[in-house]
Design an enzyme around this catalytic site. Structure first.
Site, PDB file in Angstrom:
ATOM      1  N   ASP A  43      11.059  16.366 -33.042  1.00  0.00           N
ATOM      2  CA  ASP A  43      12.481  16.042 -33.197  1.00  0.00           C
ATOM      3  C   ASP A  43      12.952  16.264 -34.627  1.00  0.00           C
ATOM      4  OD1 ASP A  43      10.747  13.933 -33.959  1.00  0.00           O
ATOM      5  OD2 ASP A  43      12.471  12.611 -34.149  1.00  0.00           O
ATOM      6  N   GLU A  44      14.255  16.403 -34.746  1.00  0.00           N
ATOM      7  CA  GLU A  44      14.962  16.358 -36.029  1.00  0.00           C
ATOM      8  C   GLU A  44      14.308  17.225 -37.110  1.00  0.00           C
ATOM      9  OE1 GLU A  44      17.110  12.085 -36.138  1.00  0.00           O
ATOM     10  OE2 GLU A  44      14.982  12.007 -36.624  1.00  0.00           O
TER      11      GLU A  44
END
Lengths: 508, 545
Positions: B343-344
């Site tokens: 993620d991210e």
């Protein structure tokens, strides 16, 4: 040499001069770099280091001090602060390796005026102190024991362990006194009962943050845990259960524990509203409500039209005024005529009253000297302006309802409040006697009180103690992070400000 | 007689039938005698079972050493550690926290519940680890003198023991009491998790174990352990000890192999899986401290800026490191799944690095997301080769559709998550839902109600798509949470998620939930979990807090 805060010295200039002369070495140790909370009025440190050995350090009374070993407030405090400074570490160091010219062997305490060892702290108690940290004997000077207590806290915050574990303090000179005399925490023991040990923990943490008033909102609609001597049925019927009461002995314990920390216990018996639980143990006290001209079976506020109401209240408040030594009683309040009567009654008991802002808002004639507590968030500055213009002292709580939680670092908004930022004369500003951080109990009990209150309330603590120019959020973050770890080390489950860790968090 | 939930039986029909018959018989004889349901008895179960039938007939219990026992026909016996440990635990939960022991002599024999007999029908799996396919169903028949708890596996017994313990209360004279009842139960979703984050703040092992206790009280079965992140690397690796030597907050803020083993076994005994997450290529700042050349050097104005970004996806050394690390992880953690994060990822650093850009040109990657996909695919292949399955955060799906089949996608972005569920399941991937359950986001009041009211299957899709929702997780990220506040912040708010994931979808009455959860919270407090209050009031046994 580093100087923080304001050099608004209230102590003899000679001390400051001495400290200034003592500054020699050019470097300030990073870990010693000012972890004080709340920040004192004036602080000068030099890079010169002194070392303390747990086996060869003690607190003592100066020969010229007006207080001696018979002063319980100080003797208890000495033991406490010895533990806070040395007690939580696993290893002890021999003192043979400390060169004597670098050793700090003693903190000598000197009380200049009548120490008030056996008194209760009050709104006018003198909390100022001067602290001179040097070897071999550091000195802490104050007019009263209350200043000594504040100074001991500061002294304990100056001491750190260097990378070899040696207890260390920088040479320093501190002159300090509070900005506001009323610095409170409101707890609510009606919505949820808080065990006495939780209240005592809160008093510990308050002392670490130089708070001096525990506003004890002891009863409310939900329960009546205060065990009255005159009216035992109030708690017999009105408490959540018989194990959810404060006996007279409990109350005494709290008051004395607070006194030893220079903290006032301000009782609130809120009426005529918020009294549902009172009605369970006192017949005919509450007003029967009607629906369609018939009694509906429900009850409202205290019934203000019966003589029995006033004889009951008179007797109850007489007891309260005896049980709680503080000069003030908080009457809560939201209905004026009723409160006029109660206010008169309290004044005949030689006590002063504090009321919530509605009592003022409803334009009743308040007795001069009645303190008004401002709690409504909407334009509270305007309210401060109005109340002080009418000549009444005020306590600010509006921006500090800590039970209202949010994601993230809400301490920053509590910290950034400017209590005197309202239109008014200097005389009006003088009427702001302080503020309170309120942790109402709807969603709070012993399971979550401590982490929810600390270190968020610490932000309020510094706002009320330190000079108004102390507003740097980055510096506050740095100091508060370390102060929070210090509280954790002392057994207070203060929650984190943000990511990171504490060295001594193993006890949590 | 009272019936709750749905009779959607998943157990062998015979069991259910038997149970039904017994209860009817009991009712026939008793209904006229005791017409009143004791108020304090009135169903304090949490989460609510699939089917509960109770009668007003009361049974009394006394704390006897042989209270729990194995049925002679059970496939499990005293050698089954999962059950023996559970018997001791539940004996304590039921009887142990009260100050006075009661003699059994004053209980009329026909009203006594002397024993709970446990019967496991199939291979009990006593020495196995729980898995996504573990059978947690059970049938509980509470009657005198011997109650019976029947399940296919030990995992169902664990859930049934929790339910049994929740049926017992003390009457006003302090006597341990249960209503005659018949319960048939199984979970709605197989993956019911709590995410903890031990990187933003270290959580001591004892805090993790406490969390596992509370999870068992709420029938959660997955601890998603987000063990490392940017801020610190507390996992002590055998292959790469420098990762925690350099990347942990301090040497006292590490999980030794022994700690990890302790957590896994403690969880196993409670029927809880440990799902490790080693999030990459972003969220890895702490990894770089103990592993040279792992992170991408960022550039500023054609010069290395001295800062580092995500894991460097263009070096062979990266993949040999990851292969060795994940090999270790796949051995240390017995679960079939490893969470790979994904993620991210901040692409700016990759975009600034000339070598990365050259690599992309050579590989003909049009956009930077391709590079992320390339990296993730390398890691996913690694995990498949280790005979494990992967879970990833939703970005990995968003950036590229061609994931290895069977990869589980965890949906965490709150905005329009039903749409995301619809997309991911339409593409055929199993999903875990977390978006509405970020419990670190606190607010004033009873936010448990909004967690409770989530409808996980309320998205556009075929029945097959709905089947792909394997469960959900309540996430308590660590930015503002450590051992000082984890427990009251997590409980009982996570309990709302627990019931949503266990109980039938028609269990949605907020008033009834409030009533039961208030008592369940007090039960947790009585068992030593500092669960915060829902609203005003008190617990009888809150003195331990």
């Amino acid at each position: 040499m580093e100087q923080r805060g304001l050099a608004r010295l209230r102590l003899p200039g000679l001390l400051a001069l001495l400290a200034a002369l003592a500054a020699r070495t050019p470097r300030v140790s990073a870990s010693g770099d000012l972890n004080l909370w709340p920040l004192p009025v004036s602080l000068k440190t030099t890079p010169r280091l002194f070392y303390l050995s747990p086996g060869n350090f003690f607190f003592g009374h100066s020969p010229t001090s007006k207080a001696g070993p018979s002063c319980a407030v100080l003797q208890e405090a000495f033991r406490r602060y010895y533990d806070y400074i040395f007690g939580f570490y696993k290893w002890h160091h021999g003192h043979n390796k400390i060169p004597s010219e670098m050793e700090l062997q003693k903190l000598e305490v000197s009380v200049i005026m009548d120490p008030e060892c056996d008194s209760f702290p009050s709104i006018t108690s003198d909390e100022s102190y001067t602290l001179l940290v040097k070897g071999p004997v550091a000195t802490l000077t104050a007019n009263r024991v209350w200043g000594v207590l504040r100074g001991l806290e500061t002294f304990s915050q100056l001491i750190y362990q260097d990378s070899y574990g040696t207890f260390t303090a920088n040479e320093s000179n501190i002159v300090d006194s509070p900005r506001f005399p009323h610095r409170g925490i409101l707890i609510d023991t009606s919505r949820h009962f808080l065990p006495v040990k939780t209240i005592l923990k809160t008093l510990d943490a308050m002392a670490f943050n130089k708070f001096n008033v525990l506003h004890w909102h002891i009863v409310d609609d939900q329960s009546f845990p205060y065990q009255s001597i005159s009216f035992p049925e109030l708690s017999n019927k009105g408490s959540y259960s018989l194990s959810h009461v404060y006996t007279p002995n409990d109350v005494r314990t709290v008051i004395e524990y607070a006194r030893l920390r220079g903290i006032r216990v301000l009782p609130e018996f809120d009426s005529p509203g918020h009294t549902e639980s009172w009605g369970k143990g006192q017949k005919d006290l509450l007003t029967p409500c009607y629906h369609a001209r018939e009694p509906s079976g429900t009850f409202g506020p205290i019934n203000p039209i019966l003589n029995s109401t006033y004889s009951f209240l008179s007797k109850l408040f007489k007891e309260i005024s005896t049980v709680f030594p503080d000069e003030f009683i908080h009457l809560g309040g939201d209905e004026v005529n009723f409160n006029c009567w109660v206010l008169d009654m309290i004044s005949t008991m030689k006590k002063r009253s504090i009321v919530w802002q509605e009592v003022y808002d409803d334009e009743g004639k308040l007795l001069p000297g009645t303190v008004v507590q401002v709690w409504k968030m909407g334009d509270f500055y305007k309210e401060l302006e109005n109340i002080t213009a009418a000549g009444f002292p005020v306590i600010i709580s509006a921006p500090w309802y800590l039970d209202v939680i949010n994601y993230g670092q809400d301490w920053r908004q509590y910290y950034s409040v400017k209590p005197l930022n309202f239109a008014g004369t200097p005389e009006q500003k003088q009427l702001v006697i302080g503020g309170e951080a309120c942790i109402w109990g709807e969603y709070v009990d012993a399971t979550n009180l401590t982490p929810r209150l600390w270190p968020r309330a610490s932000a309020v603590g510094e706002r009320l103690w330190s000079p108004q120019e102390v507003t740097d959020l980055d510096d506050a973050y740095r100091r508060l992070t370390r102060h929070r770890c210090r509280m954790v080390r002392r057994g207070i489950a203060a929650q984190p400000l943000f990511t990171g860790y504490c060295e001594h968090e193993g006890r949590m």
